[in-house]
Motif scaffolding. Sequence first.
Motif, PDB file in Angstrom:
ATOM      1  N   THR A  33       0.707  -1.212   0.038  1.00 17.83           N
ATOM      2  CA  THR A  33       0.112  -0.029  -0.184  1.00 17.83           C
ATOM      3  C   THR A  33       1.256   0.803   0.135  1.00 17.83           C
ATOM      4  O   THR A  33       2.045   1.928   0.267  1.00 17.83           O
ATOM      5  CB  THR A  33      -0.884   0.116   1.135  1.00 17.83           C
ATOM      6  OG1 THR A  33      -1.695  -1.484   0.936  1.00 17.83           O
ATOM      7  CG2 THR A  33      -1.729   0.932   1.227  1.00 17.83           C
ATOM      8  N   LYS A  49      -7.403  -1.979   5.758  1.00 21.21           N
ATOM      9  CA  LYS A  49      -6.477  -3.008   4.984  1.00 21.21           C
ATOM     10  C   LYS A  49      -5.383  -3.396   5.581  1.00 21.21           C
ATOM     11  O   LYS A  49      -5.577  -4.769   5.805  1.00 21.21           O
ATOM     12  CB  LYS A  49      -6.762  -1.848   3.678  1.00 21.21           C
ATOM     13  CG  LYS A  49      -7.984  -1.543   3.428  1.00 21.21           C
ATOM     14  CD  LYS A  49      -7.463  -0.595   1.924  1.00 21.21           C
ATOM     15  CE  LYS A  49      -8.707   0.753   1.292  1.00 21.21           C
ATOM     16  NZ  LYS A  49      -8.593   1.046   0.401  1.00 21.21           N
ATOM     17  N   ASP A 116      -6.368  -3.385  -7.226  1.00 19.56           N
ATOM     18  CA  ASP A 116      -7.605  -2.629  -7.214  1.00 19.56           C
ATOM     19  C   ASP A 116      -8.407  -1.593  -8.312  1.00 19.56           C
ATOM     20  O   ASP A 116      -9.312  -1.356  -8.629  1.00 19.56           O
ATOM     21  CB  ASP A 116      -6.804  -0.977  -6.456  1.00 19.56           C
ATOM     22  CG  ASP A 116      -8.208   0.044  -5.916  1.00 19.56           C
ATOM     23  OD1 ASP A 116      -8.654  -0.643  -5.583  1.00 19.56           O
ATOM     24  OD2 ASP A 116      -7.522   0.939  -5.365  1.00 19.56           O
ATOM     25  N   ILE A 259     -12.897  -3.646   0.529  1.00 21.41           N
ATOM     26  CA  ILE A 259     -12.208  -4.555   0.987  1.00 21.41           C
ATOM     27  C   ILE A 259     -11.930  -5.871   1.059  1.00 21.41           C
ATOM     28  O   ILE A 259     -10.968  -6.700   0.454  1.00 21.41           O
ATOM     29  CB  ILE A 259     -11.597  -3.591   2.161  1.00 21.41           C
ATOM     30  CG1 ILE A 259     -11.964  -2.858   2.625  1.00 21.41           C
ATOM     31  CG2 ILE A 259     -11.157  -4.564   3.163  1.00 21.41           C
ATOM     32  CD1 ILE A 259     -11.762  -1.981   4.494  1.00 21.41           C
TER      33      ILE A 259
END
Length: 279
Positions: A33, A49, A116, A259
């Motif tokens: 991330t 997350k 994503d 998520i």
Amino acid sequence: MAGADLARDILAGAADRAAALEARTGVRPCLATVLVGDDPASETYVRMKRNRCAAAGIGSRLVALPAGISTTELVDRVGTLSADPAVHGILLQHPVPAGIDERAAFEAIAPAKDVDGVTMHSFGAMAFGRPGFVSCTPGGILRLLDAYDVPLVGRRAVVLGRSPILGRPVGMLLLARDATVTYCHSRSRDLPELVRGADLVVASVGRPEFVRGEWLKPGAVVVDAGYHPGGLGDVHAPSARVRASLLTPVPGGVGPMTIAVLLEQTVAAAEGLVTSPAS
């Protein structure tokens, strides 16, 4: 139309697959991330997350960068993650600070690690029905609609919002399921009338309580994809409940699904990268 229970099931399945992959190959799926700046809301989302990753047996790597970083520097850091075989999925927390070309940073994510679903490659694959990762919130919305047996074939769907990571892709996914899709936005005329003709409304305008209950067709299904301080969504929930047959709550509706799909796709990315000839 709550998403928490369904999200829990998806995460449990992802955890089982992650454990099986690690037992079989010794590889633990890893999500990197990238967080640019110190926006409190973004920090909260990233922490959430990472906690979900830990619970699902998925590794996580936080790359925290200063708000003053240049687009070139950010693209380089994302590119390094794309080339790192220990990283299977990459999430660039958005929005990034002003002055950074967010699209350029997104495009530095390798398609095989775009868990994503934010790159143009992923959008194109999704729009043409080709293999690839879906945008997580739109993908979660479709899973939620399926779980509640919401019919889509031939139904009129209105999408309020046209962002490249929510509004546009959710419309493409609905179109692929044979819904008749109308996109609306800030310059749409007669917006209440357009919404009133919809069997399904997806609200992703980014404005608190923008969609009013009196706009809705009686019996419409309403997906509120917004979130604002105080637990408000893009839909005025008290008035919408009077007319809607189903309404996603805020919080607890779309958010958990986003998520869950993200982590499920991270595991899928790891499975594909570990077993591909190039790995």
